[in-house]
Structure formats: structure tokens, C-alpha cells
Design a protein around this motif. Structure first.
Motif, mmCIF file in Angstrom:
data_model
loop_
_atom_site.group_PDB
_atom_site.id
_atom_site.type_symbol
_atom_site.label_atom_id
_atom_site.label_comp_id
_atom_site.label_asym_id
_atom_site.label_seq_id
_atom_site.Cartn_x
_atom_site.Cartn_y
_atom_site.Cartn_z
ATOM 1 N N GLN A 1 0.785 -1.095 -0.030
ATOM 2 C CA GLN A 1 0.113 -0.175 0.163
ATOM 3 C C GLN A 1 0.884 1.312 -0.011
ATOM 4 O O GLN A 1 2.068 1.205 0.717
ATOM 5 C CB GLN A 1 -0.779 0.033 1.155
ATOM 6 N N ALA A 2 0.552 2.368 -0.553
ATOM 7 C CA ALA A 2 1.164 3.611 -0.561
ATOM 8 C C ALA A 2 0.287 4.694 -0.453
ATOM 9 O O ALA A 2 -0.996 4.762 -0.820
ATOM 10 C CB ALA A 2 1.758 3.741 -1.933
ATOM 11 N N ASP A 3 0.687 5.661 0.373
ATOM 12 C CA ASP A 3 -0.220 6.802 0.645
ATOM 13 C C ASP A 3 0.025 7.990 -0.564
ATOM 14 O O ASP A 3 1.071 8.461 -0.412
ATOM 15 C CB ASP A 3 0.137 7.418 2.036
ATOM 16 N N ALA A 4 -0.531 7.685 -1.881
ATOM 17 C CA ALA A 4 -0.355 8.334 -2.686
ATOM 18 C C ALA A 4 -1.556 9.023 -3.469
ATOM 19 O O ALA A 4 -2.646 8.650 -3.128
ATOM 20 C CB ALA A 4 0.236 7.618 -4.082
ATOM 21 N N PRO A 5 -1.236 10.086 -4.016
ATOM 22 C CA PRO A 5 -2.648 10.781 -4.693
ATOM 23 C C PRO A 5 -3.234 9.950 -5.762
ATOM 24 O O PRO A 5 -2.466 9.216 -6.521
ATOM 25 C CB PRO A 5 -1.998 12.070 -5.156
ATOM 26 N N ALA A 6 -4.748 9.949 -5.948
ATOM 27 C CA ALA A 6 -4.969 9.065 -7.225
ATOM 28 C C ALA A 6 -4.600 9.561 -8.430
ATOM 29 O O ALA A 6 -4.382 10.783 -8.567
ATOM 30 C CB ALA A 6 -6.558 9.455 -6.673
ATOM 31 N N LEU A 7 -4.333 8.749 -9.172
ATOM 32 C CA LEU A 7 -3.963 8.938 -10.848
ATOM 33 C C LEU A 7 -4.833 9.661 -11.540
ATOM 34 O O LEU A 7 -4.592 10.554 -12.470
ATOM 35 C CB LEU A 7 -3.504 7.952 -11.399
ATOM 36 N N VAL A 8 -6.304 9.405 -11.351
ATOM 37 C CA VAL A 8 -7.347 10.029 -11.930
ATOM 38 C C VAL A 8 -8.515 10.279 -10.872
ATOM 39 O O VAL A 8 -8.570 9.633 -9.980
ATOM 40 C CB VAL A 8 -8.026 8.958 -13.206
ATOM 41 N N GLU A 9 -9.448 11.285 -11.279
ATOM 42 C CA GLU A 9 -10.408 11.641 -10.366
ATOM 43 C C GLU A 9 -11.446 10.378 -10.473
ATOM 44 O O GLU A 9 -11.701 9.670 -11.452
ATOM 45 C CB GLU A 9 -11.072 12.714 -10.881
ATOM 46 N N ASN A 10 -11.905 10.059 -9.391
ATOM 47 C CA ASN A 10 -13.110 9.068 -8.984
ATOM 48 C C ASN A 10 -14.480 9.702 -8.878
ATOM 49 O O ASN A 10 -14.805 10.688 -7.885
ATOM 50 C CB ASN A 10 -12.799 8.322 -8.058
ATOM 51 N N LEU A 11 -15.274 9.500 -10.135
ATOM 52 C CA LEU A 11 -16.474 10.155 -10.172
ATOM 53 C C LEU A 11 -17.727 9.069 -9.698
ATOM 54 O O LEU A 11 -18.946 9.360 -9.819
ATOM 55 C CB LEU A 11 -16.871 10.929 -11.205
ATOM 56 N N PHE A 12 -17.551 8.161 -9.111
ATOM 57 C CA PHE A 12 -18.284 7.020 -8.784
ATOM 58 C C PHE A 12 -19.250 7.488 -7.781
ATOM 59 O O PHE A 12 -19.078 8.076 -6.914
ATOM 60 C CB PHE A 12 -17.723 5.649 -8.327
ATOM 61 N N HIS A 13 -20.451 7.195 -8.078
ATOM 62 C CA HIS A 13 -21.683 7.378 -7.360
ATOM 63 C C HIS A 13 -22.467 6.062 -7.181
ATOM 64 O O HIS A 13 -22.810 5.480 -8.200
ATOM 65 C CB HIS A 13 -22.588 8.720 -7.328
ATOM 66 N N SER A 14 -23.145 5.604 -5.948
ATOM 67 C CA SER A 14 -23.691 4.537 -5.802
ATOM 68 C C SER A 14 -25.142 4.665 -6.473
ATOM 69 O O SER A 14 -25.526 5.786 -6.499
ATOM 70 C CB SER A 14 -23.694 3.691 -4.425
ATOM 71 N N LEU A 15 -26.034 3.639 -6.773
ATOM 72 C CA LEU A 15 -27.357 3.833 -7.387
ATOM 73 C C LEU A 15 -28.197 4.545 -6.208
ATOM 74 O O LEU A 15 -29.268 5.175 -6.398
ATOM 75 C CB LEU A 15 -27.865 2.688 -7.851
ATOM 76 N N GLY A 16 -27.822 4.595 -5.034
ATOM 77 C CA GLY A 16 -28.623 4.989 -3.984
ATOM 78 C C GLY A 16 -28.421 6.570 -3.749
ATOM 79 O O GLY A 16 -29.167 7.045 -3.024
ATOM 80 N N GLN A 17 -27.536 7.059 -4.472
ATOM 81 C CA GLN A 17 -27.195 8.535 -4.150
ATOM 82 C C GLN A 17 -27.727 9.369 -5.216
ATOM 83 O O GLN A 17 -27.758 9.245 -6.255
ATOM 84 C CB GLN A 17 -25.860 8.702 -4.108
#
Length: 80
Positions: free
Chosen positions: A64-80
Motif C-alpha cells: 500500500q502507498a499513501d499516494a494521490p489518485a492518478l485519476v479523479e473518481n466520479l463513482f456514485h452508488s445507485l442510492g445517491q
């Protein structure tokens, strides 16, 4: 892998991960054991030793590494 594996020997002759994570050692070392799938050969036969196709832990598992995300995550579950 929640710890460093720098300088761990993982090659055709040795696998230092097994010093802690093999079923024979994990209880004494307080380490999680390998899944039983790691002891099943390509024909589905359960063995006492880690199957050769599961020998190189770092082909699937990485530290594991404490590193910034390489790409933005725009995921939202169906309940949101």
C-alpha cells in the motif's frame, strides 16, 4: 500488503512472505493466512505447499502507498 517488502526474497528458490503467511507459520507470527486457493494446483487438487502458480505473491499483491489518485473518481452508488 500493509507493510514494506523491500529486500524480501521472492524468487524460484525462496519466498520470504511464507515465513509469516504460510498456514504452518501464521498462527505463531500473528499474520493472516493465505487463502486455501493458494494451496490448490492447476488441476484443482489441494496440496500441502503453496501452488507454483501462486508462488510469486507480488504478481497480484502490492504494498500500500499513501499516494494521490492518478485519476479523479466520479463513482456514485445507485442510492445517491
Amino acid at each position: 500488503i500493509p507493510h514494506s517488502i523491500d529486500k524480501y526474497q521472492i524468487d524460484m528458490r525462496a519466498n520470504e512472505c511464507l515465513a509469516c503467511h504460510d498456514w504452518k507459520n501464521a498462527g505463531n507470527r500473528g499474520a493472516p493466512t493465505l487463502s486455501m486457493t493458494h494451496y490448490t494446483d492447476r488441476d484443482g487438487i489441494q496440496t500441502e505447499n503453496v501452488a507454483s502458480r501462486r508462488w510469486f505473491c507480488n504478481q497480484c499483491h502490492v504494498p500500500q502507498a499513501d499516494a494521490p489518485a492518478l485519476v479523479e473518481n466520479l463513482f456514485h452508488s445507485l442510492g445517491q
